[in-house]
Design a protein around this motif. Structure first.
Motif, PDB file in Angstrom:
ATOM      1  N   PHE A 127      11.790   2.198   2.093  1.00 37.40           N
ATOM      2  CA  PHE A 127      11.746   2.799   2.345  1.00 37.40           C
ATOM      3  C   PHE A 127      12.558   4.030   3.556  1.00 37.40           C
ATOM      4  CE2 PHE A 127       7.736   0.147   2.149  1.00 37.40           C
ATOM      5  CZ  PHE A 127       7.043   1.217   0.756  1.00 37.40           C
ATOM      6  N   GLU A 128      12.685   5.445   3.781  1.00 31.46           N
ATOM      7  CA  GLU A 128      13.487   5.322   4.633  1.00 31.46           C
ATOM      8  C   GLU A 128      12.287   5.371   6.222  1.00 31.46           C
ATOM      9  OE1 GLU A 128      16.751   6.907   6.169  1.00 31.46           O
ATOM     10  OE2 GLU A 128      16.963   6.607   3.927  1.00 31.46           O
ATOM     11  N   LEU A 129      13.194   4.991   7.106  1.00 32.76           N
ATOM     12  CA  LEU A 129      12.448   4.429   7.449  1.00 32.76           C
ATOM     13  C   LEU A 129      13.013   5.747   9.399  1.00 32.76           C
ATOM     14  CD1 LEU A 129      12.048   0.632   8.014  1.00 32.76           C
ATOM     15  CD2 LEU A 129      10.624   2.194   7.424  1.00 32.76           C
ATOM     16  N   LEU A 130      12.103   6.431   9.734  1.00 33.51           N
ATOM     17  CA  LEU A 130      12.344   7.291  11.412  1.00 33.51           C
ATOM     18  C   LEU A 130      11.640   6.208  12.335  1.00 33.51           C
ATOM     19  CD1 LEU A 130      11.943  10.412   9.595  1.00 33.51           C
ATOM     20  CD2 LEU A 130      13.520   9.588   9.480  1.00 33.51           C
ATOM     21  N   LEU A 131      12.647   6.145  13.365  1.00 39.82           N
ATOM     22  CA  LEU A 131      12.409   5.557  13.924  1.00 39.82           C
ATOM     23  C   LEU A 131      12.991   6.035  15.567  1.00 39.82           C
ATOM     24  CD1 LEU A 131      11.289   2.393  15.602  1.00 39.82           C
ATOM     25  CD2 LEU A 131      14.129   2.106  16.455  1.00 39.82           C
ATOM     26  N   VAL A 132      11.607   7.184  16.274  1.00 41.59           N
ATOM     27  CA  VAL A 132      11.513   8.128  16.969  1.00 41.59           C
ATOM     28  C   VAL A 132      11.312   7.656  18.082  1.00 41.59           C
ATOM     29  CG1 VAL A 132      10.820   9.777  15.009  1.00 41.59           C
ATOM     30  CG2 VAL A 132       8.984   8.719  16.999  1.00 41.59           C
ATOM     31  N   ASN A 133      12.252   8.361  18.986  1.00 37.99           N
ATOM     32  CA  ASN A 133      11.356   8.163  20.546  1.00 37.99           C
ATOM     33  C   ASN A 133      10.338   9.057  20.787  1.00 37.99           C
ATOM     34  OD1 ASN A 133      11.729   8.498  23.602  1.00 37.99           O
ATOM     35  ND2 ASN A 133      14.051   8.384  23.653  1.00 37.99           N
ATOM     36  N   PRO A 134       9.512   8.326  21.832  1.00 42.16           N
ATOM     37  CA  PRO A 134       8.175   8.681  22.494  1.00 42.16           C
ATOM     38  C   PRO A 134       8.393  10.234  22.500  1.00 42.16           C
ATOM     39  CG  PRO A 134       8.524   6.436  22.643  1.00 42.16           C
ATOM     40  CD  PRO A 134       9.399   6.853  21.620  1.00 42.16           C
ATOM     41  N   TRP A 158       0.799  -1.227  -0.206  1.00 41.17           N
ATOM     42  CA  TRP A 158       0.090   0.327   0.308  1.00 41.17           C
ATOM     43  C   TRP A 158       0.382   0.955  -0.354  1.00 41.17           C
ATOM     44  CZ3 TRP A 158      -1.330   3.200   4.625  1.00 41.17           C
ATOM     45  CH2 TRP A 158      -2.777   3.681   4.266  1.00 41.17           C
ATOM     46  N   LEU A 159       1.629   1.506   1.374  1.00 40.56           N
ATOM     47  CA  LEU A 159       2.866   2.527   0.972  1.00 40.56           C
ATOM     48  C   LEU A 159       3.096   2.401  -0.682  1.00 40.56           C
ATOM     49  CD1 LEU A 159       4.396   2.143   4.311  1.00 40.56           C
ATOM     50  CD2 LEU A 159       2.660   3.802   3.602  1.00 40.56           C
ATOM     51  N   ARG A 160       4.156   1.764  -0.949  1.00 43.23           N
ATOM     52  CA  ARG A 160       4.827   1.955  -2.165  1.00 43.23           C
ATOM     53  C   ARG A 160       3.843   2.247  -3.290  1.00 43.23           C
ATOM     54  NH1 ARG A 160       6.971  -2.239  -0.311  1.00 43.23           N
ATOM     55  NH2 ARG A 160       5.389  -3.898  -0.740  1.00 43.23           N
ATOM     56  N   GLU A 161       2.848   1.717  -3.028  1.00 47.15           N
ATOM     57  CA  GLU A 161       1.309   2.393  -4.867  1.00 47.15           C
ATOM     58  C   GLU A 161       1.085   3.258  -4.350  1.00 47.15           C
ATOM     59  OE1 GLU A 161      -2.044  -0.022  -4.078  1.00 47.15           O
ATOM     60  OE2 GLU A 161      -1.616  -1.330  -3.973  1.00 47.15           O
ATOM     61  N   GLY A 162       1.788   4.534  -3.209  1.00 44.37           N
ATOM     62  CA  GLY A 162       1.308   5.598  -3.126  1.00 44.37           C
ATOM     63  C   GLY A 162       2.051   6.568  -3.421  1.00 44.37           C
ATOM     64  N   GLU A 163       3.125   6.275  -3.104  1.00 42.43           N
ATOM     65  CA  GLU A 163       4.775   5.796  -3.415  1.00 42.43           C
ATOM     66  C   GLU A 163       5.098   6.801  -2.655  1.00 42.43           C
ATOM     67  OE1 GLU A 163       5.061   8.398  -7.889  1.00 42.43           O
ATOM     68  OE2 GLU A 163       4.290   7.112  -8.518  1.00 42.43           O
ATOM     69  N   VAL A 164       5.490   6.444  -0.862  1.00 42.29           N
ATOM     70  CA  VAL A 164       5.724   7.168  -0.084  1.00 42.29           C
ATOM     71  C   VAL A 164       6.545   6.476  -0.568  1.00 42.29           C
ATOM     72  CG1 VAL A 164       5.645   6.901   2.241  1.00 42.29           C
ATOM     73  CG2 VAL A 164       3.149   6.446   1.341  1.00 42.29           C
ATOM     74  N   THR A 165       7.717   7.416   0.708  1.00 43.97           N
ATOM     75  CA  THR A 165       9.331   7.979   0.674  1.00 43.97           C
ATOM     76  C   THR A 165       9.555   7.662   2.231  1.00 43.97           C
ATOM     77  OG1 THR A 165       9.414   9.961   0.740  1.00 43.97           O
ATOM     78  CG2 THR A 165       9.939   8.695  -1.605  1.00 43.97           C
ATOM     79  N   HIS A 166       9.186   8.284   3.246  1.00 43.95           N
ATOM     80  CA  HIS A 166       9.465   7.560   4.472  1.00 43.95           C
ATOM     81  C   HIS A 166       8.068   7.251   5.742  1.00 43.95           C
ATOM     82  CE1 HIS A 166      12.385  11.681   2.948  1.00 43.95           C
ATOM     83  NE2 HIS A 166      12.592  10.813   3.909  1.00 43.95           N
ATOM     84  N   VAL A 167       8.804   6.454   6.177  1.00 42.04           N
ATOM     85  CA  VAL A 167       7.765   5.880   7.375  1.00 42.04           C
ATOM     86  C   VAL A 167       8.945   7.148   8.867  1.00 42.04           C
ATOM     87  CG1 VAL A 167       6.416   3.738   8.414  1.00 42.04           C
ATOM     88  CG2 VAL A 167       6.685   4.406   5.602  1.00 42.04           C
ATOM     89  N   ALA A 168       7.874   7.021   9.764  1.00 43.52           N
ATOM     90  CA  ALA A 168       8.396   7.290  10.747  1.00 43.52           C
ATOM     91  C   ALA A 168       7.451   6.365  11.677  1.00 43.52           C
ATOM     92  CB  ALA A 168       7.804   9.019  10.832  1.00 43.52           C
ATOM     93  N   MET A 169       8.088   5.716  13.095  1.00 43.15           N
ATOM     94  CA  MET A 169       6.880   5.145  13.996  1.00 43.15           C
ATOM     95  C   MET A 169       8.071   4.874  15.176  1.00 43.15           C
ATOM     96  SD  MET A 169       8.210   0.898  12.826  1.00 43.15           S
ATOM     97  CE  MET A 169       8.750   1.150  11.185  1.00 43.15           C
TER      98      MET A 169
END
Length: 107
Positions: free
Chosen positions: A80-87, A51-62
């Motif tokens: 994808f360029e993944l961003l692992l963020v500290n809550p 689904w993310l590839r279909e939308g041409e998403v480049t960055h994913v944060a969690m």
């Protein structure tokens, strides 16, 4: 305000589900937002990636809460360029009175 990542996604990862909110910037700065929920089984995580590839998403944060993010990270890291963020770094900003009206929602 300048848009830094015009095709991005935020993931809210739980033990049994992953809520994905995609924001796509279109022509003239119009932003389209779509939210979907996926199960955390491998076939569903692969469907999330599709689904993310279909939308041409480049960055994913969690958020890096618990260990639930690890299998999602492992499946998505190749595409994808993944961003692992500290809550803990996000909560002080979001918790200030007046920043976010109403009650917090996971989305």
């Amino acid at each position: 305000m300048e848009i830094e990542h015009p095709r991005c996604c935020g993931l809210d990862v739980h033990q049994k589900t992953v809520v994905a909110c995609v924001r796509l910037a279109g022509a003239r700065g119009k932003v389209v937002t779509e939210t979907r929920t996926f199960q955390t089984m491998t076939d569903q995580i692969l469907a999330l990636g599709d689904w993310l590839r279909e939308g041409e998403v480049t960055h994913v944060a969690m958020e890096s809460t618990g260990v639930y993010w690890k299998p999602i990270y492992n499946v998505l890291e190749q595409d994808f360029e993944l961003l692992l963020v500290n809550p803990a770094h996000m909560k002080p900003v979001l918790a200030r009175p007046g920043n976010v009206p109403g009650r917090k929602t996971d989305v």
